[in-house]
Write a protein that holds these residues in place. Structure first.
Motif, short mmCIF file in Angstrom:
data_model
loop_
_atom_site.label_atom_id
_atom_site.label_comp_id
_atom_site.label_asym_id
_atom_site.label_seq_id
_atom_site.Cartn_x
_atom_site.Cartn_y
_atom_site.Cartn_z
N GLY A 69 -3.42 1.22 -6.85
CA GLY A 69 -3.18 2.30 -7.80
C GLY A 69 -2.37 3.44 -7.21
O GLY A 69 -1.83 4.27 -7.93
N PHE A 77 1.46 -7.35 -16.32
CA PHE A 77 1.05 -8.73 -16.10
C PHE A 77 1.48 -9.59 -17.28
O PHE A 77 1.90 -9.09 -18.33
N ARG A 146 3.44 6.83 -16.75
CA ARG A 146 3.09 6.93 -15.34
C ARG A 146 4.28 7.40 -14.53
O ARG A 146 4.11 8.06 -13.50
N ARG B 160 -8.27 -5.97 -12.18
CA ARG B 160 -6.94 -5.94 -11.61
C ARG B 160 -6.12 -4.83 -12.29
O ARG B 160 -5.47 -4.02 -11.64
N LEU B 161 -6.22 -4.80 -13.61
CA LEU B 161 -5.51 -3.76 -14.36
C LEU B 161 -6.01 -2.38 -13.96
O LEU B 161 -5.22 -1.45 -13.76
N ALA B 162 -7.35 -2.27 -13.83
CA ALA B 162 -7.94 -0.99 -13.43
C ALA B 162 -7.38 -0.56 -12.08
O ALA B 162 -7.05 0.60 -11.88
N ALA B 163 -7.27 -1.54 -11.15
CA ALA B 163 -6.76 -1.20 -9.82
C ALA B 163 -5.31 -0.77 -9.90
O ALA B 163 -4.89 0.17 -9.22
N SER B 164 -4.53 -1.43 -10.76
CA SER B 164 -3.12 -1.08 -10.83
C SER B 164 -2.93 0.33 -11.40
O SER B 164 -1.91 0.96 -11.18
N LEU B 165 -3.93 0.80 -12.14
CA LEU B 165 -3.86 2.15 -12.69
C LEU B 165 -4.56 3.16 -11.80
O LEU B 165 -4.69 4.32 -12.16
N GLY B 166 -5.06 2.69 -10.64
CA GLY B 166 -5.67 3.61 -9.69
C GLY B 166 -7.02 4.14 -10.12
O GLY B 166 -7.39 5.25 -9.77
N PHE B 167 -7.81 3.32 -10.86
CA PHE B 167 -9.15 3.76 -11.25
C PHE B 167 -10.00 4.01 -10.01
O PHE B 167 -10.00 3.21 -9.09
N ASP B 171 -14.34 5.89 -12.59
CA ASP B 171 -13.54 5.49 -13.76
C ASP B 171 -13.91 4.08 -14.19
O ASP B 171 -14.09 3.80 -15.38
#
Lengths: 231, 517
Positions: A69, A77, A146, B160-167, B171
């Protein structure tokens, strides 16, 4: 400039090396046979897979040490880009603040991003109430919001039909041009690469080759690409 | 496939549950006639039953949340073993666990001795504390498995999505984990509540007295100590009302599936790398492991030295327990299989028949026992029939779990191979033997193992009927504990736990060995 400096990714007995640089603002397609490691390469850049060796540099700084992140990139994806229990507005707002506690100016930014991707008025819909194309637009709106300098796309819009996919690719191109983002897109379809223009990286036989102008590459494809294309 | 075995099973279940209930109601009318109704002691029993079940449910789930979260997001050596261990309380004899808990928290237990070293008062395990403690010991693992399933049902892509958004971890908790918990926690808590409302053995061993008597225990006391069959019958009706209410509540919420496979996975999590979160998870895992293992380890450790002094009474009781378990296991297998085949063959009413199969979840063993006593008493001595009656009641108790394992597996086997079998003209016994049974080996082995272990360790209706000289092993163990013959109890406990686990292992293993995938 995004530099893959002697990168090596190992998964079981599969290994992939990448050693090249991509200019800031470039549009790069990544193509190659299935199982060659296209998605693996993207996952490593995004931080979902550790590097067995090498560095990933952005403007001279090693980003391979950062968690996903925190890297200066957004990723789209193949599917599952949205949380099904959140509205379009919330899904986009996550790109600004995962806490979803927005000031009015921030909410305005979210609405603006949705409007720029053609979703004005659909803020309160859940993903299940949106068409496939609209879902992709929500994901793109979040990418816009973002504002990260790199955009990775792993076979995006794969669930969409050819016409809609072309439309989305054009939208991505427009948005990338507006924001100056560096674009890396994995695709199994040469038509996507041709539509995107720019450069192409061929991934095959455990290696990601340095990018070549897409037009030149398809005019005189190397043997691995010829095998993949089947002509 | 003939349907009559299935219909016989339906009739047997209906007479065991609703039939005994009707007998009990008929007998209880006497006390209505006398105008006695519920006395203050009975109201106290109702209140205590609800209080302890509520506390047990809340504490079990509260303890399960950090443990399930740790198991969902950490991979570590021994994780698979710990998850298997979380399934163990299910086949562990209640009375053995109580013995272990006494060794840790009892007056002469570890904790009290430690407290007395620093001059503090020893803790008292009898009463509400002990009853709730034992219920948490049994149900926290169950709740953990429910919740872990909820965690693992969150798709990996979301994290994975959460990680890509920096949760951050909080969060993730708010946006992914909390919605899942809101959906699973009520169901898990209600299942625990339901189980605890019918708790008898725990209340018998650790409760008692006016302040800590459950309704089940009150039935037993009215029956055994006061010889007041009418009052026992009346209390039985109260118990049925509580169970029905709890079951109705539980079924309103989605009941989480109990024995889901696939708990061996973890989700890769990028939000939980911080050392404080690692420390929290490590603490949750260590605390749960100690909480579950130390009591059992003490039973084993104290039982071994006493083994040479095993009395002939223990051997005789173990023999009777084996006999009861064998009968009950065979009955469970036949009944569950007949019912599952009937359910599979019905076009309409399949759900109703399946529902009848699950009736005994809401029935209490002591109520069924009381009803059977009323039924048998005019014709024969119930004491002489104590063992067969126990085997039958244990069958009724195991049946829902066996059905839960068999019905989906049978539907799957028919869906996968039914057409081929039809095209080959495979029907009746040949279809069962050649097509269905081979596909059912694993769930059938598991169901039989569960039935054998549950029956082996059961301390319920046997306490109602048995002559002390004709006790099963759990009952003997209970009487040794009541007489403070702790060495004998430890040895009996070790034998009982070994027999229960062995019984489960033999059948479950038999289902797996040489099973074609």
């Amino acid at each position: 400039m995004l530099t893959l400096d002697g990168c090596r990714i190992v998964q079981g007995d599969f290994a992939l090396t990448a050693d090249f640089a991509v200019n800031a603002g470039a549009r790069v397609s990544i193509i190659g046979p299935s199982g060659a490691g296209k998605s693996t390469l993207l996952a490593a850049i995004a931080g979902f897979l550790p590097l067995a060796g090498g560095r990933i540099l952005w403007t001279g700084k090693d980003i391979a040490v950062q968690p996903p992140g925190a890297r200066p990139l957004s990723i789209i994806f193949q599917d599952n880009n949205l949380f099904p229990h959140l509205t379009a507005f919330q899904n986009v707002a996550l790109g600004l603040k995962p806490s979803l506690r927005l000031a009015e100016s921030e909410a305005a930014q979210v609405r603006d991003a949705l409007a720029r991707t053609g979703l004005a008025g659909l803020e309160d819909r859940k993903p299940s109430e949106l068409s496939g194309g609209q879902q992709s637009r929500v994901a793109l709106a979040r990418v816009l919001l973002r504002g990260r300098p790199i955009l990775l796309m792993d076979e995006p819009f794969a669930a969409l039909g050819p016409a809609l996919r072309a439309e989305m690719l054009d939208l991505v191109k427009t948005l990338a041009a507006e924001t100056g983002a560096t674009l890396l897109m994995v695709s199994h379809d040469p038509a996507d690469a041709k539509r995107l223009g720019g450069q192409t990286v061929v991934v095959a036989e455990g290696r990601a080759e340095p990018p070549v102008e897409t037009g030149l590459l398809f005019a005189d494809p190397p043997q691995v690409l010829r095998d993949y294309l089947g002509d | 496939m003939p349907r009559w075995p299935g219909w016989i099973a339906v009739a047997a279940i209906l007479s065991l549950t609703l039939g005994t209930l009707a007998l009990v109601a008929w007998r209880a009318e006497d006390s209505f006639g006398l105008g006695s109704g519920l006395g203050p002691a009975d109201w106290a029993a109702v209140r205590f039953t609800l209080l302890q079940a509520t506390l047990s449910a809340v504490l079990s789930v509260a303890a399960a949340i950090p443990l399930a979260r740790a198991l969902a997001r950490r991979a570590f050596p021994g994780r698979g073993l710990l998850i298997t261990l979380l399934g163990a309380p299910f086949i562990l004899p209640v009375i053995v666990a109580v013995l272990g808990l006494l060794a840790v928290y009892g007056r002469n237990g570890f904790v009290s001795q430690g407290l007395s070293l620093i001059g503090a008062e020893p803790i008292s395990i009898y009463g509400l504390t002990g009853v709730v403690l034992a219920h948490v010991f049994f149900n926290m693992p169950l709740a953990t498995r429910f919740l872990l399933q909820g965690w693992l049902a969150i798709p990996a892509e979301r994290f994975r999505l959460a990680a890509s958004l920096g949760f951050s971890a909080s969060d993730t908790a708010r946006l992914l984990e909390w919605p899942m918990l809101r959906a699973t926690v009520p169901g898990a808590a209600l299942v625990v509540f339901l189980i605890c409302t019918t708790s008898f053995a725990v209340a018998l061993a650790l409760g008692g007295g006016p302040a800590a008597t459950t309704v089940e225990l009150a039935i037993y006391q009215a029956f055994r100590l006061e010889f007041d069959l009418s009052r026992a019958a009346f209390l039985s009706l109260v118990q049925v009302a509580i169970c029905t209410l709890a079951a109705a509540l539980a079924f309103r919420f989605a009941i989480p599936a109990g024995f889901g496979a696939g708990l061996d996975r973890t989700r890769q999590r990028w939000d939980a790398a911080h050392w404080t979160l690692r420390a929290v998870d490590t603490a949750a895992i260590l605390a749960a492991t100690l909480f579950l293992l130390v009591p059992l380890a003490l039973v084993v450790a104290r039982g071994f030295p006493a083994l040479p002094d095993l009395s002939s009474a223990t051997f005789a009781a173990a023999g009777r327990s084996l006999w009861v378990a064998a009968i009950s296991t065979a009955l469970t297998g036949i009944t569950a299989l007949s019912l599952a085949l009937l359910i599979q063959s019905l076009r309409r009413g399949a759900q109703l028949v399946e529902g009848i199969g699950y009736l005994s979840i809401a029935a209490s063993p002591l109520v069924i026992g009381t009803g059977l006593f009323i039924a048998i008493f005019p014709f024969a001595s119930p004491v002489a029939l104590a063992l067969p009656v126990t085997a039958v009641v244990n069958t009724a108790m195991s049946l829902p779990f066996a059905l839960r394992a068999l019905v989906p597996a049978l539907a799957e086997a028919e869906a996968a191979h039914g057409r081929l079998a039809d095209s080959l003209g495979l029907t009746g016994w040949a279809r069962l033997r050649l097509v269905l049974l081979p596909r059912l080996r694993r769930p059938l082995g598991f169901a039989l193992g569960l039935a054998a272990a549950l029956s082996m360790g059961d301390l319920g209706v046997i306490a109602l009927f048995a002559d002390p000289s004709e006790a099963t092993l759990p009952l003997l163990l209970y009487s040794q504990m009541s007489a403070y013959r702790m060495d004998d109890a430890a040895a009996s406990g070790l034998v009982l736990i070994a027999l229960s686990l062995l019984a489960f292992w033999i059948f479950d293993r038999g289902g797996r060995a040489n099973a074609h995938a």
